[in-house]
Enzyme design. Structure first.
Site, mmCIF file in Angstrom:
data_model
loop_
_atom_site.group_PDB
_atom_site.id
_atom_site.type_symbol
_atom_site.label_atom_id
_atom_site.label_comp_id
_atom_site.label_asym_id
_atom_site.label_seq_id
_atom_site.Cartn_x
_atom_site.Cartn_y
_atom_site.Cartn_z
ATOM 1 N N ARG A 115 0.889 -1.179 0.000
ATOM 2 C CA ARG A 115 0.000 0.000 0.000
ATOM 3 C C ARG A 115 0.917 1.217 0.000
ATOM 4 O O ARG A 115 1.705 1.409 0.921
ATOM 5 C CB ARG A 115 -0.905 -0.006 1.226
ATOM 6 C CG ARG A 115 -1.575 1.331 1.458
ATOM 7 C CD ARG A 115 -2.686 1.274 2.474
ATOM 8 N NE ARG A 115 -3.846 0.598 1.928
ATOM 9 C CZ ARG A 115 -5.067 0.681 2.459
ATOM 10 N NH1 ARG A 115 -5.270 1.385 3.554
ATOM 11 N NH2 ARG A 115 -6.076 0.042 1.916
ATOM 12 N N HIS A 142 -7.398 0.862 -6.364
ATOM 13 C CA HIS A 142 -7.595 -0.034 -5.217
ATOM 14 C C HIS A 142 -8.288 -1.312 -5.735
ATOM 15 O O HIS A 142 -9.453 -1.564 -5.439
ATOM 16 C CB HIS A 142 -8.444 0.670 -4.154
ATOM 17 C CG HIS A 142 -8.353 0.063 -2.794
ATOM 18 N ND1 HIS A 142 -7.595 -1.060 -2.520
ATOM 19 C CD2 HIS A 142 -8.932 0.408 -1.611
ATOM 20 C CE1 HIS A 142 -7.715 -1.348 -1.232
ATOM 21 N NE2 HIS A 142 -8.517 -0.484 -0.659
ATOM 22 N N GLN A 145 -10.128 -3.852 -3.367
ATOM 23 C CA GLN A 145 -11.414 -3.352 -2.894
ATOM 24 C C GLN A 145 -12.503 -3.645 -3.925
ATOM 25 O O GLN A 145 -13.602 -4.095 -3.592
ATOM 26 C CB GLN A 145 -11.309 -1.837 -2.645
ATOM 27 C CG GLN A 145 -12.607 -1.212 -2.158
ATOM 28 C CD GLN A 145 -13.017 -1.747 -0.800
ATOM 29 O OE1 GLN A 145 -12.221 -1.773 0.122
ATOM 30 N NE2 GLN A 145 -14.253 -2.188 -0.659
ATOM 31 N N ASP A 237 -17.219 7.353 -1.188
ATOM 32 C CA ASP A 237 -15.959 7.184 -0.446
ATOM 33 C C ASP A 237 -15.619 8.548 0.160
ATOM 34 O O ASP A 237 -16.252 9.561 -0.188
ATOM 35 C CB ASP A 237 -14.857 6.704 -1.424
ATOM 36 C CG ASP A 237 -13.529 6.414 -0.719
ATOM 37 O OD1 ASP A 237 -13.528 6.251 0.518
ATOM 38 O OD2 ASP A 237 -12.494 6.356 -1.410
ATOM 39 N N CYS A 277 -16.296 1.782 0.726
ATOM 40 C CA CYS A 277 -15.140 0.914 0.978
ATOM 41 C C CYS A 277 -14.713 0.950 2.443
ATOM 42 O O CYS A 277 -14.057 0.025 2.917
ATOM 43 C CB CYS A 277 -13.977 1.319 0.080
ATOM 44 S SG CYS A 277 -13.457 3.022 0.363
ATOM 45 N N ARG A 305 -13.449 -8.635 1.412
ATOM 46 C CA ARG A 305 -12.018 -8.389 1.174
ATOM 47 C C ARG A 305 -11.222 -9.655 1.483
ATOM 48 O O ARG A 305 -10.329 -10.049 0.734
ATOM 49 C CB ARG A 305 -11.513 -7.224 2.046
ATOM 50 C CG ARG A 305 -12.035 -5.851 1.682
ATOM 51 C CD ARG A 305 -11.480 -5.361 0.360
ATOM 52 N NE ARG A 305 -10.035 -5.301 0.357
ATOM 53 C CZ ARG A 305 -9.312 -4.282 0.842
ATOM 54 N NH1 ARG A 305 -9.909 -3.221 1.302
ATOM 55 N NH2 ARG A 305 -7.983 -4.319 0.809
HETATM 56 N N1 NVA Z 1 -9.925 6.813 -0.979
HETATM 57 C C1 NVA Z 1 -9.519 6.344 0.318
HETATM 58 C C2 NVA Z 1 -9.692 4.863 0.410
HETATM 59 C C3 NVA Z 1 -9.294 4.249 1.714
HETATM 60 C C4 NVA Z 1 -9.471 2.759 1.725
HETATM 61 C C5 NVA Z 1 -8.077 6.738 0.570
HETATM 62 O O1 NVA Z 1 -7.238 6.585 -0.323
HETATM 63 O O2 NVA Z 1 -7.789 7.241 1.662
HETATM 64 N N1 CP Z 2 -11.146 -0.213 2.403
HETATM 65 C C1 CP Z 2 -9.891 -0.278 2.863
HETATM 66 O O1 CP Z 2 -8.941 -0.516 2.131
HETATM 67 O O2 CP Z 2 -9.759 -0.081 4.202
HETATM 68 P P1 CP Z 2 -8.404 0.077 5.016
HETATM 69 O O3 CP Z 2 -7.829 1.422 4.680
HETATM 70 O O4 CP Z 2 -8.827 -0.026 6.451
HETATM 71 O O5 CP Z 2 -7.471 -1.023 4.625
#
Ligand code: NVA
Ligand code: CP
Length: 317
Positions: A115, A142, A145, A237, A277, A305
């Site tokens: 990540r 993502h 997801q 989101d 998500c 997930r």
């Molecule tokens: N769009 C959000 C998704 C988190 C799972 C982020 O990147 O913070």
């Molecule tokens: N949806 C998702 O990826 O959540 P986290 O940021 O908690 O991993």
């Protein structure tokens, strides 16, 4: 424990490969992966052991924080008989050349989930590693997801065709992967985002091409009501993604009118499902009564997930 017929078929095509973005897959590939995830989900529910990755280790690099991704990957590896190794930015030398990290980790572990920020980091890791790399979220995408979201949609709606999904909110990583996944599977996507927060035009164009193949549509608007009208699925989101730096007050102003609340969802079909998500900010992108209401399937998404990622791990590793 051995692989099912479907598991073997997937392994034949994808063993040793990366999982970087949803657009790398055909409708048939995604269907197979989702069906395999359902098989593994059933086995887990029935307490049938499925230690397909015995003795294997997945390194899990996190440059951004996570609840779902971290816990579902680590648990998934454990259920598959292997080991998930959590590596935060404090634990390893992320200032080392990414190519060196890729080559070193390839000597120890059997796969890497990462990540991070720029998508190019995941690509560089993949180019230099000799083991599968899995994208656990970048600024642009993502894919894990969206696999979970597609499984959730199928479980609730029993189909992908003749469905209208409305995405209301920020044109971010999740929305970019989501519209691609929907376009591939044949779900009509109506995207309502405020000006200056649009999904990248290159992503829209690519999704529209894929939608043409599946017979679906990808339509952009700045009007949430137009997007949500008669929708089967409403997705949102956070308005501010991880790593975003800027003025929160001015951002909230830009998103005025884009909250998914009762006034908006009453324009959708009665049996619409609400998706997010997570993590969510109640009172910003979604009202409490919607996310905690009876049409919300957000915790099914979170659970899925685990199952879809197990299918990915068992297939690649
Ligand atoms: N769009 C959000 C998704 C988190 C799972 C982020 O990147 O913070
Ligand atoms: N949806 C998702 O990826 O959540 P986290 O940021 O908690 O991993």
């Amino acid at each position: 424990m051995s692989y099912s017929q479907l598991g073997l078929k997937l392994k034949e095509k994808f063993e040793g490969k990366n999982f970087l973005q949803i657009s790398d897959y055909t409708q048939e590939d995604l269907t197979n992966l989702l069906n395999y995830a359902s098989e593994l989900k059933q086995m887990q529910e029935d307490n049938v052991p499925h230690e397909l990755l015995k003795g294997k280790t997945l390194a899990m690099i996190f440059e951004k924080s996570s609840t779902r991704t971290r816990v579902s990957f680590e648990t998934g590896m454990f259920q598959l008989g292997g080991h998930g190794m959590f590596l935060s930015k404090e634990d390893i030398h992320l200032d080392e050349a990414i190519s060196d990290t890729a080559k070193v980790l390839s000597r120890y572990v059997d796969g890497i989930m990462i990540r991070t920020f720029g998508h190019e980091i995941v690509e560089e890791l993949a180019e230099n590693a000799s083991i599968p790399i899995i994208n656990g979220l970048t600024d642009d995408s993502h894919p894990c997801q969206v696999l979970a979201d597609l499984l959730t949609i199928y479980e609730h709606k029993g189909k992908f065709d003749n469905l209208k999904l409305a995405y209301v909110g920020d044109g971010n990583n999740v929305s970019q992967s989501l519209i691609m996944g929907c376009a591939i599977m044949g779900i009509d996507c109506h995207v309502a985002v405020p000006k200056n927060n649009e999904i990248k035009s290159t992503v829209i164009e690519k999704a529209q091409l894929r939608a043409k193949e599946s017979g679906a549509k990808v339509i952009e608007t700045n009007d949430p009501l137009e997007a949500v009208k008669d929708a089967d699925i409403i997705y949102t989101d956070v308005w501010t993604s991880m790593g975003w730096q800027g003025d929160k007050e001015s951002r909230l102003k830009e998103f005025e009118g884009y909250q998914v609340n009762e006034a908006l969802v009453k324009h959708a079909k009665d049996d619409y499902i609400f998706m997010h998500c997570l993590p969510a900010i109640r009172g910003e992108e979604v009202a409490e009564e919607v996310i905690d209401g009876e049409n919300s399937v957000v915790f099914d998404q979170a659970e899925n997930r685990l199952h879809v990622q197990k299918a990915v791990l068992a297939t690649l590793m």
